[in-house]
Write an enzyme that holds these catalytic residues in place. Structure first.
Site, PDB file in Angstrom:
ATOM      1  CE  LYS A  94      28.934  20.365 -88.601  1.00  0.00           C
ATOM      2  NZ  LYS A  94      29.745  20.366 -89.813  1.00  0.00           N
ATOM      3  CB  VAL A 113      29.167  17.724-102.546  1.00  0.00           C
ATOM      4  CG1 VAL A 113      30.555  17.086-102.712  1.00  0.00           C
ATOM      5  CG2 VAL A 113      29.249  18.900-101.575  1.00  0.00           C
TER       6      VAL A 113
END
Length: 349
Positions: A80, A186
């Site tokens: 990340k 989403v």
């Protein structure tokens, strides 16, 4: 600043700090584990209150990507990156070109993609400096826009249906009451799928326009954000912030299944055991929200959307294995998911 002593440090292989004086870029890239392949994970841009907050976040998120990719059966490790900055005011093409140079210096050990505060357009600028980037839309497939949100939502939908099947013996969602917390990219895509499957939606979001749109398009019932966790429903789908399943909210829950897109829904691991004791079936978030990373990987590999969706549908088999193991061993589904992931990426404890 502390790295090794941060509570989220988990024997990470590499943590890199990079900066660019000209653009003001300040970034941290964390590679957690590469046993299965190069690490892949999004680039989050956020105005962190402190550098330690940024370190903690990148350590926590990169570890999560290792577990997510392992249970998604991808040949990837976990990584990340975070950029310390305000995505509303600091973005420029050169800023992200500098980020691309930082990624390039890792020599392929880390593949970057979009995340909170970054976009497919930002990835295009990064891609001008490194090939180690995902989420780029080459325009060859009209079903791909560079936005992984629909694919993430599809994986959540698959996992949610599997949870309903395990709980009730059938995955028929007709008239099932689903409380959706969060109507971002989403969450809204998930609502569309649930509505098409016949579910009755109860929704909450800080954005009043999003709630109005959901009411118009899906016939959803809108409730205040501070009420969504206590509504009487069959299923709760957290699709906003993490940590929403905690001591207080568990006492208020009136659902039989929790299956949503938000990362780190459990405030603490022990809350998974509390859900089990309460008879609430929890579909571990990083298992069912893996559709986005699957899409990024398949897009990089030049695979079709049909192939991508077929892989995403495999989430159902994985979550079913977790449910069955948890039932047989009388353990929480979150605990079982972690152990299964560790088996797959070869963690020895």
């Amino acid at each position: 600043m502390n790295v090794f002593s941060d509570i989220a440090f988990d024997d990470h292989e590499q943590v890199v700090f990079a900066s660019d004086k000209t653009t003001g870029l300040k970034t941290i890239i964390a590679v957690h584990n590469t046993n299965l392949g190069p690490s892949l994970g999004g680039c989050r841009m956020w105005p962190y209150a402190s550098e330690q907050d940024a370190i903690h976040d990148v350590l926590r998120l990169s570890r999560g990507m290792t577990y997510k990719s392992a249970l998604a059966n991808l040949p990837l490790g976990g990584g990340k990156s975070v950029i310390i900055g305000d995505p509303r005011s600091q973005k420029t093409p050169e800023f992200f070109r500098a980020m691309g140079r930082a990624v390039e210096q890792l020599g392929g050990r880390y593949i970057v993609a979009e995340d909170v505060g970054t976009s497919p357009e930002d990835m295009e600028h990064i891609a001008s400096q490194t090939k180690h980037v995902g989420g780029i839309n080459d325009g060859k497939d009209p079903e791909r826009t560079g936005d992984p949100s629909p694919f993430t939502a599809y994986g959540v939908f698959i996992g949610l249906k599997e949870a309903v099947r395990f709980k009730h013996g059938s995955d028929d969602l007709t008239s099932m009451r689903v409380a959706v917390q969060g109507l971002g990219h989403v969450g809204y895509h998930l609502c569309r799928m649930l509505h098409a499957a016949g579910a009755k939606l109860i929704v909450a979001d800080l954005n009043a326009a999003s709630m109005k749109a959901a009411a118009m398009e899906f016939g959803a019932t809108a409730v205040p954000v501070d009420k969504i966790l206590s509504v009487d429903a069959d299923i709760l789908a957290p699709c906003a912030l993490g940590g929403v399943i905690n001591d207080k909210s568990i006492e208020e829950l009136k659902v039989g299944v929790i299956a949503g897109a938000a990362n780190n829904q459990l405030e603490d691991d022990r809350h998974g055991e509390m859900l089990r004791e309460a008879g609430i079936l929890y579909a571990p978030d990083y298992v069912i929200n893996a559709g986005g990373v699957i899409e990024v990987y398949y897009c990089r590999e030049g695979k079709t959307v049909a192939e991508t969706n077929m892989h995403i549908e495999g989430i159902g088999e994985t979550v079913r294995e977790i449910f069955e193991r948890a039932k047989q061993q009388n353990l929480s589904t979150g605990f079982v998911a972690d152990r299964l992931a560790e088996e797959r990426f070869g963690l020895k404890k």
